[in-house]
Design an enzyme around this catalytic site. Structure first.
Site, short mmCIF file in Angstrom:
data_model
loop_
_atom_site.label_atom_id
_atom_site.label_comp_id
_atom_site.label_asym_id
_atom_site.label_seq_id
_atom_site.Cartn_x
_atom_site.Cartn_y
_atom_site.Cartn_z
N LYS A 118 0.82 -1.22 0.00
CA LYS A 118 0.00 0.00 0.00
C LYS A 118 0.85 1.26 0.00
CE LYS A 118 -4.37 -1.77 1.68
NZ LYS A 118 -5.52 -1.61 2.55
N LYS A 164 -8.51 -10.56 -7.72
CA LYS A 164 -9.49 -10.80 -6.66
C LYS A 164 -10.65 -9.81 -6.76
CE LYS A 164 -9.09 -9.38 -2.26
NZ LYS A 164 -9.14 -9.33 -0.79
N LYS A 186 -13.79 -5.01 -2.56
CA LYS A 186 -14.80 -3.97 -2.35
C LYS A 186 -14.30 -2.59 -2.73
CE LYS A 186 -14.60 -4.65 2.63
NZ LYS A 186 -13.22 -4.27 3.00
P1 ATP Z 1 -10.34 -3.86 0.11
O1 ATP Z 1 -10.72 -3.67 -1.32
O2 ATP Z 1 -10.70 -2.70 1.00
O3 ATP Z 1 -8.97 -4.38 0.33
P2 ATP Z 1 -11.50 -6.45 0.13
O4 ATP Z 1 -12.84 -6.61 -0.51
O5 ATP Z 1 -10.33 -6.94 -0.64
O6 ATP Z 1 -11.32 -4.98 0.62
P3 ATP Z 1 -10.80 -7.10 2.82
O7 ATP Z 1 -11.36 -5.99 3.64
O8 ATP Z 1 -9.36 -7.16 2.53
O9 ATP Z 1 -11.65 -7.22 1.47
O10 ATP Z 1 -11.21 -8.47 3.47
C1 ATP Z 1 -12.37 -8.66 4.20
C2 ATP Z 1 -12.62 -10.14 4.30
O11 ATP Z 1 -13.19 -10.62 3.08
C3 ATP Z 1 -11.38 -10.96 4.55
O12 ATP Z 1 -11.69 -11.99 5.45
C4 ATP Z 1 -11.05 -11.51 3.18
O13 ATP Z 1 -10.37 -12.72 3.25
C5 ATP Z 1 -12.42 -11.68 2.56
N1 ATP Z 1 -12.38 -11.49 1.11
C6 ATP Z 1 -12.11 -10.35 0.47
N2 ATP Z 1 -12.18 -10.50 -0.86
C7 ATP Z 1 -12.48 -11.80 -1.06
C8 ATP Z 1 -12.67 -12.60 -2.24
N3 ATP Z 1 -12.59 -12.06 -3.45
N4 ATP Z 1 -12.96 -13.90 -2.10
C9 ATP Z 1 -13.07 -14.44 -0.87
N5 ATP Z 1 -12.89 -13.75 0.28
C10 ATP Z 1 -12.60 -12.45 0.19
#
Ligand code: ATP
Ligand code: LTN
Length: 328
Positions: free
Chosen positions: A113, A194, A197
């Site tokens: 980051k 991936k 969000k």
């Molecule tokens: P950001 O975009 O803010 O990094 P994110 O959607 O990647 O958010 P995180 O906040 O990093 O999600 O993770 C929240 C939870 O959701 C974690 O437990 C992570 O393992 C799970 N998670 C996030 N994206 C996925 C995905 N594409 N598939 C399965 N699990 C996910």
């Protein structure tokens, strides 16, 4: 034997995706039966990177309503907002003074980051210590996280062990609870990436509050391949494999069963099948969400959660202060 205490949280950095739902929220709902459980909203972590104030406030309220709408039961879980409990930041400071600059510099998330923006905040650097405070304040035994957060649970363990050695037994040393592989949901337009969000991709990311037609359209235009057959083949058919993973995660069927079910289907029919299960699940959640979002129930849950969480964390904070010598 007493049930173990599980603690986890999500950051309100954007509307929850199908990936978060499958990878995190569904587990929380299952785990609430097995463990004593604390689920919070890590809003103070969300300000380690720039975020608009109104967007953040909206995301917070939305996330709490989503938790409840998805079946996280306030009777079975302690639910609260991190910033409602000032002890997290206070405990974090005492832990920071027992954490090395060197070990924080080695955190992969920080390296990734900080590389994206030269003007990163000091909070981005100390982020893992605040996460350690979240966990250690409650003596959590288990911390369910995605693989990307495993390193942060490991540094939490290191900090706890060090503090216990230096000041005497103070913290439970937590274990990460890492989900099995295969549940990582990928972007529908780029199945090598991936589904996130905070992603800018609109077509490739399904959000839990997307309207039903939009969800169907997104799934219908998911990238596939020219093989033309529903196979589980991450290497050569990553798009189709991702859709199979979505299907299995939501129905509980095995991938073999899903492949067999769609053996004679073309991609259009398969996608409709996938959309049907996603829509069936999200329709119910959205109905409950709409009842909740403007209700007082959310505030009642958060007020009650805040009071209980503060009481627990305050005890730990006082104990730490006393042991460190922050006393008169
Ligand atoms: P950001 O975009 O803010 O990094 P994110 O959607 O990647 O958010 P995180 O906040 O990093 O999600 O993770 C929240 C939870 O959701 C974690 O437990 C992570 O393992 C799970 N998670 C996030 N994206 C996925 C995905 N594409 N598939 C399965 N699990 C996910
Ligand atoms: N860093 C985590 C969110 C988080 C968390 C925690 C998870 C903050 N504090 C304590 C478990 C326990 C994330 O980005 N998913």
């Amino acid at each position: 034997m007493d049930k173990k205490l599980m603690l986890t949280g999500l950051q309100p950095t954007g509307t929850i995706t199908l990936g978060n739902y499958i990878g995190a929220i569904k587990q929380m709902v299952e785990n609430q039966e097995k463990y004593n459980s604390i689920i919070f909203i890590a809003d103070m972590h969300a300000i380690t990177v720039p975020i608009d104030a109104d967007t953040l406030a909206n995301n917070i309220r939305q996330l709490i309503a989503i938790y409840i709408a998805c079946g996280i039961d306030p009777e079975k879980n302690l639910i609260f907002l991190q910033s409602d409990n000032e002890y997290h930041a206070n405990i974090s400071w005492m832990l920071e003074c027992n954490t090395y600059h060197g070990e924080l510099s080695r955190m992969t998330q920080f390296k990734d980051k900080s590389a994206k923006n030269a003007n990163f905040s000091a909070g981005l650097f100390t982020y893992p210590v605040l996460m350690a405070a979240d966990i250690l304040a409650y003596d959590a035994d288990l911390v369910p996280v995605g693989i990307d957060q495993k390193q942060h649970v490991e540094i939490t363990r290191d900090i706890a062990i060090r503090f216990n050695k230096k000041y005497g037994e103070t913290f439970v040393v937590p274990e990460p609870l890492i989900r099995e592989a295969g549940t990582k949901i990928m972007d529908l337009q780029d199945p090598t990436k991936k589904m996130s969000k905070s992603s800018e991709s609109q077509k490739g990311v399904i959000r839990i509050l997307d309207d039903i037609n939009t969800i169907r359209k997104k799934i219908n235009s998911a990238v596939t391949d020219s093989v033309g057959k529903v196979n589980y083949d991450p290497e050569n058919q990553p798009g189709v494999t991702n859709l199979i993973n979505i299907y299995t995660s939501l129905t509980g069927m095995s991938k073999e069963e899903v492949v067999a079910k769609f053996e004679n289907a073309n991609y259009g029919e398969f996608k409709k099948g996938v959309a049907d299960v996603v829509v069936a699940e999200f329709e119910k959640i959205q109905a409950r969400y709409n009842e909740l979002i403007n209700s007082d129930e959310l505030d009642r849950i958060l007020d009650e959660g805040r009071d209980k969480a503060r009481e627990i964390a305050k005890k730990k904070y006082e104990e730490m202060k006393n042991k460190i010598g922050l006393r008169r």
